[in-house]
Design a protein around this motif. Structure first.
Motif, mmCIF file in Angstrom:
data_model
loop_
_atom_site.group_PDB
_atom_site.id
_atom_site.type_symbol
_atom_site.label_atom_id
_atom_site.label_comp_id
_atom_site.label_asym_id
_atom_site.label_seq_id
_atom_site.Cartn_x
_atom_site.Cartn_y
_atom_site.Cartn_z
ATOM 1 N N LEU A 1 25.905 25.698 110.772
ATOM 2 C CA LEU A 1 24.593 25.979 109.987
ATOM 3 C C LEU A 1 24.333 26.238 108.146
ATOM 4 O O LEU A 1 25.217 26.543 107.506
ATOM 5 N N CYS A 2 24.039 25.396 108.175
ATOM 6 C CA CYS A 2 22.804 24.957 106.428
ATOM 7 C C CYS A 2 22.621 26.678 106.387
ATOM 8 O O CYS A 2 21.694 26.984 107.035
ATOM 9 N N SER A 3 22.175 26.714 104.519
ATOM 10 C CA SER A 3 21.332 27.817 104.019
ATOM 11 C C SER A 3 20.051 27.315 104.621
ATOM 12 O O SER A 3 19.785 28.768 105.134
ATOM 13 N N PRO A 4 19.597 26.110 104.638
ATOM 14 C CA PRO A 4 18.351 26.161 105.032
ATOM 15 C C PRO A 4 17.864 26.884 106.075
ATOM 16 O O PRO A 4 16.955 27.348 106.457
ATOM 17 N N CYS A 5 18.454 25.910 106.870
ATOM 18 C CA CYS A 5 18.762 26.254 108.788
ATOM 19 C C CYS A 5 18.967 27.670 109.091
ATOM 20 O O CYS A 5 17.899 27.800 110.183
ATOM 21 N N ARG A 6 19.850 29.006 108.436
ATOM 22 C CA ARG A 6 20.033 29.605 108.652
ATOM 23 C C ARG A 6 18.854 30.431 108.539
ATOM 24 O O ARG A 6 18.301 31.167 108.907
ATOM 25 N N LEU B 1 29.774 20.076 109.595
ATOM 26 C CA LEU B 1 28.357 20.155 109.659
ATOM 27 C C LEU B 1 27.681 20.742 110.291
ATOM 28 O O LEU B 1 27.446 21.781 111.448
ATOM 29 N N CYS B 2 26.241 20.725 109.688
ATOM 30 C CA CYS B 2 25.387 21.697 110.851
ATOM 31 C C CYS B 2 24.715 21.505 112.128
ATOM 32 O O CYS B 2 24.398 20.272 112.102
ATOM 33 N N VAL B 3 24.644 22.333 112.870
ATOM 34 C CA VAL B 3 23.600 21.762 113.722
ATOM 35 C C VAL B 3 22.322 21.089 114.350
ATOM 36 O O VAL B 3 21.752 20.987 114.935
ATOM 37 N N GLY B 4 21.812 22.203 112.822
ATOM 38 C CA GLY B 4 20.258 21.577 113.029
ATOM 39 C C GLY B 4 20.114 20.202 112.180
ATOM 40 O O GLY B 4 19.279 19.847 112.725
ATOM 41 N N CYS B 5 20.603 20.052 111.078
ATOM 42 C CA CYS B 5 20.312 19.024 110.567
ATOM 43 C C CYS B 5 21.295 17.721 110.532
ATOM 44 O O CYS B 5 21.176 17.435 108.978
ATOM 45 N N LEU B 6 22.629 17.926 110.111
ATOM 46 C CA LEU B 6 23.343 17.334 110.457
ATOM 47 C C LEU B 6 24.223 17.225 108.885
ATOM 48 O O LEU B 6 25.071 16.741 108.372
ATOM 49 N N SER B 7 23.790 18.501 108.070
ATOM 50 C CA SER B 7 24.037 18.661 106.540
ATOM 51 C C SER B 7 25.799 19.078 106.321
ATOM 52 O O SER B 7 25.902 20.004 107.208
ATOM 53 N N PRO B 8 26.557 18.451 105.599
ATOM 54 C CA PRO B 8 27.727 18.517 105.239
ATOM 55 C C PRO B 8 27.823 20.276 105.122
ATOM 56 O O PRO B 8 28.698 20.690 104.920
HETATM 57 ZN ZN LIG Z 1 21.203 22.452 108.690
#
Ligand SMILES: [Zn+2]
Ligand SMILES: [Zn+2]
Length: 244
Positions: free
Chosen positions: A37-42, A24-31
């Motif tokens: 990292l997910c694309s928006p957090c990246r 999962l994304c470490v910024g927002c827990l998105s799978p």
């Molecule tokens: Zn994220």
């Protein structure tokens, strides 16, 4: 979005800890994440887009050939610095959790990003590729206290990704430096003189690996020590650069 990293409570931090293993994304827990990292957090990471071509000092605007005043006045012993991010939120928070709480998952997106960046540079060409990675040495006392040396950890990851050996035994830190804060450039360099001792043979092409480059005085001194010991093509690879 990654802003949630700011306010991660112990509870959500535990959640991240449990879930990072699931990717999962470490910024927002998105799978929907890759390398943590997910694309928006990246997209929220502060990219060090405009910078000095030599030391990667962030600049308001810079072309491919721009060089900072310090590198112009006193060219460092290293040829260039590859430092993809600025040491600002959330990169500073991510590196802090990695360094002081040894939560590697927060640094994973940054280390993987740096490795990808370097792999692009060296694709198909071995001529400029370093023969050895040298983690910036920490003082033994500090390493014992922290129980973990993040620069070795980063170098190990990069070495595996790029197939370059790593050595923590080439350079030793022989004495502590006083705090650099508040000193001018001349005093900073004097303070750091002779703090590194090169104990082994150094190949011609090396890269110094660090987590954060702050004033640049430490990597300048380390590069100088390596050059004095015979290195001819020295680079600096780090995750983040502070503005100066
Ligand atoms: Zn994220
Ligand atoms: Zn510079």
């Amino acid at each position: 979005m990654i802003n949630r990293l700011h306010s991660l409570s112990t509870l959500s931090e535990n959640l991240v800890n449990r879930n990072a293993a699931k990717g999962l994304c470490v910024g927002c827990l998105s799978p929907d994440a890759s390398n943590g990292l997910c694309s928006p957090c990246r997209a929220d990471l502060p990219v060090n887009r405009y910078h000095c071509r030599c030391c990667a000092l962030p600049m308001a605007f810079a072309g491919a050939d721009s060089i900072c005043g310090e590198c112009l006045d006193a060219p460092p012993a290293f040829r260039r610095a590859v430092i993809p991010w600025r040491y600002q939120y959330p990169v500073n928070t991510m590196i802090g959790r990695y360094k002081y709480s040894q939560q590697r998952k927060f640094a994973r997106p940054l280390i993987a990003g740096l490795a990808a960046n370097l792999a692009n540079v060296y694709e198909g060409s071995d001529a400029n590729r370093p023969q050895l990675l040298i983690p910036a040495p920490m003082r033994p006392a500090r390493r014992r206290k922290r129980g973990f040396n993040q620069t070795s950890d980063i170098a190990e990851h990069l070495g595996r990704a790029l197939d370059i050996p790593v050595s923590t035994r080439v350079v030793r830190r022989v004495r502590p430096a006083q705090a650099q804060r508040g000193l001018n450039r001349k005093a900073r360099l004097a303070n750091l003189r002779d703090i590194f001792k090169v104990c082994r043979n150094v190949p011609e092409r090396v890269a110094i690996v660090d987590d954060v480059v702050t004033t640049g005085a430490t990597v300048r001194m380390l590069a100088q020590a390596l050059q004095n010991a015979g290195a001819r093509d020295i680079q600096v690879w780090a995750l983040a650069r502070t503005p100066g």
